[in-house]
Design a protein around this motif. Sequence first.
Motif, PDB file in Angstrom:
ATOM      1  N   ASP A 275      26.728 -36.294 -86.895  1.00 35.44           N
ATOM      2  CA  ASP A 275      27.639 -36.855 -87.900  1.00 35.44           C
ATOM      3  C   ASP A 275      28.706 -37.763 -87.283  1.00 35.44           C
ATOM      4  N   THR A 276      28.701 -37.901 -85.947  1.00 34.09           N
ATOM      5  CA  THR A 276      29.659 -38.805 -85.297  1.00 34.09           C
ATOM      6  C   THR A 276      29.089 -40.209 -85.122  1.00 34.09           C
ATOM      7  N   ILE A 277      27.824 -40.400 -85.481  1.00 35.85           N
ATOM      8  CA  ILE A 277      27.208 -41.718 -85.323  1.00 35.85           C
ATOM      9  C   ILE A 277      27.870 -42.705 -86.280  1.00 35.85           C
ATOM     10  N   LYS A 278      28.363 -43.790 -85.749  1.00 34.83           N
ATOM     11  CA  LYS A 278      29.002 -44.807 -86.583  1.00 34.83           C
ATOM     12  C   LYS A 278      27.934 -45.614 -87.330  1.00 34.83           C
ATOM     13  N   PRO A 279      28.202 -45.956 -88.578  1.00 32.10           N
ATOM     14  CA  PRO A 279      27.199 -46.690 -89.366  1.00 32.10           C
ATOM     15  C   PRO A 279      26.722 -47.982 -88.717  1.00 32.10           C
ATOM     16  N   ASP A 280      27.615 -48.635 -87.956  1.00 29.34           N
ATOM     17  CA  ASP A 280      27.231 -49.908 -87.351  1.00 29.34           C
ATOM     18  C   ASP A 280      26.694 -49.755 -85.920  1.00 29.34           C
ATOM     19  N   GLU A 281      26.530 -48.501 -85.457  1.00 34.85           N
ATOM     20  CA  GLU A 281      25.995 -48.275 -84.108  1.00 34.85           C
ATOM     21  C   GLU A 281      24.515 -48.634 -84.082  1.00 34.85           C
ATOM     22  N   GLN A 282      24.139 -49.529 -83.193  1.00 37.80           N
ATOM     23  CA  GLN A 282      22.751 -49.981 -83.131  1.00 37.80           C
ATOM     24  C   GLN A 282      21.950 -49.337 -82.011  1.00 37.80           C
ATOM     25  N   ILE A 283      22.629 -48.732 -81.050  1.00 38.45           N
ATOM     26  CA  ILE A 283      21.931 -48.148 -79.902  1.00 38.45           C
ATOM     27  C   ILE A 283      22.439 -46.736 -79.654  1.00 38.45           C
ATOM     28  N   LEU A 284      21.526 -45.802 -79.587  1.00 40.33           N
ATOM     29  CA  LEU A 284      21.916 -44.418 -79.313  1.00 40.33           C
ATOM     30  C   LEU A 284      20.779 -43.684 -78.620  1.00 40.33           C
ATOM     31  N   SER A 285      21.127 -42.541 -78.036  1.00 34.71           N
ATOM     32  CA  SER A 285      20.172 -41.725 -77.291  1.00 34.71           C
ATOM     33  C   SER A 285      20.066 -40.341 -77.921  1.00 34.71           C
ATOM     34  N   CYS A 286      18.878 -39.737 -77.821  1.00 36.04           N
ATOM     35  CA  CYS A 286      18.679 -38.359 -78.283  1.00 36.04           C
ATOM     36  C   CYS A 286      18.839 -37.365 -77.142  1.00 36.04           C
ATOM     37  N   ALA A 287      19.440 -37.808 -76.030  1.00 33.90           N
ATOM     38  CA  ALA A 287      19.659 -36.958 -74.856  1.00 33.90           C
ATOM     39  C   ALA A 287      18.316 -36.423 -74.345  1.00 33.90           C
ATOM     40  N   SER A 288      18.336 -35.303 -73.626  1.00 32.04           N
ATOM     41  CA  SER A 288      17.108 -34.745 -73.058  1.00 32.04           C
ATOM     42  C   SER A 288      16.668 -33.522 -73.836  1.00 32.04           C
ATOM     43  N   CYS A 289      15.450 -33.069 -73.565  1.00 32.17           N
ATOM     44  CA  CYS A 289      14.944 -31.860 -74.228  1.00 32.17           C
ATOM     45  C   CYS A 289      15.808 -30.656 -73.875  1.00 32.17           C
ATOM     46  N   THR A 290      16.235 -30.571 -72.613  1.00 31.88           N
ATOM     47  CA  THR A 290      17.047 -29.425 -72.180  1.00 31.88           C
ATOM     48  C   THR A 290      18.438 -29.476 -72.794  1.00 31.88           C
ATOM     49  N   THR A 291      19.027 -30.666 -72.891  1.00 32.93           N
ATOM     50  CA  THR A 291      20.335 -30.802 -73.549  1.00 32.93           C
ATOM     51  C   THR A 291      20.229 -30.340 -74.994  1.00 32.93           C
ATOM     52  N   ASN A 292      19.164 -30.735 -75.679  1.00 33.25           N
ATOM     53  CA  ASN A 292      18.962 -30.299 -77.063  1.00 33.25           C
ATOM     54  C   ASN A 292      18.756 -28.795 -77.159  1.00 33.25           C
TER      55      ASN A 292
END
Length: 481
Positions: A275-292
């Motif tokens: 929910d912290t993703i900004k509406p205009d953010e065009q690039i993001l990461s899903c981190a790693s499997c272990t982080t998740n």
Amino acid sequence: MTVNDDSFTNWKNREEIAESMIPIIGKLHRERDVTVLLHSRSLVNKSVVSILKTHRFARQIAGEELSVTETLPFLQALTTLDLGPSQIDIAMLAETYRSDDRGLSVAEFTAEAVAGATGDDKIERREPRDVVLYGFGRIGRLVARLLIEKAGSGNGLRLRAVVVRQGGEQDIVKRASLLRRDSIHGQFQGTITVDEANSKIIANGNEIKVIYAGDPSEVDYTAYGIKDAILIDNTGKWRDREGLSKHLRPGIDKVVLTAPGKGDVPNIVHGVNHDTIKPDEQILSCASCTTNAIVPPLKAMADEYGVLRGHVETVHSFTNDQNLLDNYHNSDRRGRSAPLNMVITETGAASAVAKALPDLQAKITGSSIRVPVPDVSIAILNLQLARETSREEVLDYLRNVSLTSPLMRQIDFTSAPDAVSNDFIGSRHASIVDAGATKVEGDNAILYLWYDNEFGYSCQVIRVVQHVSGVEYPTYPAPVV
């Protein structure tokens, strides 16, 4: 009639009820974009036996088996309502109804519990959002399977293209075959055909264009009718904003990386900080499997008990990055044979916690051991808590988190005494708390967290993509905060 006959008759009756549920679940999904869940597990396109097994699974976490005779009335009540796109958990409906003392009928209670998905409050069905996969390896093919599975309603996300480097002869046929058959995750659920002349794979009616390119700059996606697409980079070749920006070509609106991002690229763990993703953010990461795997239970423990410090040790399945037999590798130890050795290596998961949980002041350290299994890993999370507690209290708390909290799609729970890694292949959760292995003494808690580092992680990726595309529909009844 013998006891055995009674048991068999009961089974046949439950089979008949589960069979009657299938067309209702399918119609709700196709016509209204409603996904029917049972303890956060989708019942869409499930067999009779699978529906019954999912009901029985509730016994492990809720203490008693949930019967189809209990859930069917709630499913039938949903068909009478003017529902909009949503996810509705009939197990939560049944259990909250059981504790409600107002004397409402099942139909009245159901209408009240899902009111946000009906009438003027309901969400309108949206046009499909185009998705492009850049890379078609282990994660890419699993993400493709999930996208195809979720395209059944004709709304939501639509896989339009896969971008890969040109291989040898029959490249597209071989890639389709790898999508069709998987040594770990089994056969693709559906049909796959290949249109070599037009460079397309048709999977369950979804036409997927295979685009050959050696670099993002070579592709104009609008030439293929693709617009405002979300591109999922499964290669891991580019990890920072500058590199990932190469994907922002005509037809591409956002880029999602399936590896830890570097620099100022937001690392997102769905359920924790999406929910912290900004509406205009065009690039993001899903981190790693272990982080998740570790961040959701870490957040849950920090919220309830406070966390002063911690260490995570991951016992991780081997990956394509390692060698089958001893050979040169840029990294220490990873050149040694993966199927024959335990290999000590580093993990960035501990340091990535700070990006996903910036308010957590505790220092978290981490290390990893790769072991000779092809999938499913376990994270051992050793925490010093801010207050003393007991093993029973922690297990009761985490069981409830897995059932009714906003983290119920991320955290699963098992009390099976003989559970081993193979049992969690195909798990859609970010991690599964092993109740039998959990240790608590005073202010020290050690959690053993299984996770399918391929499929469970791919499900987290899809959840992030659904969120940024605006097709992540609300769940009813609402999770308990």
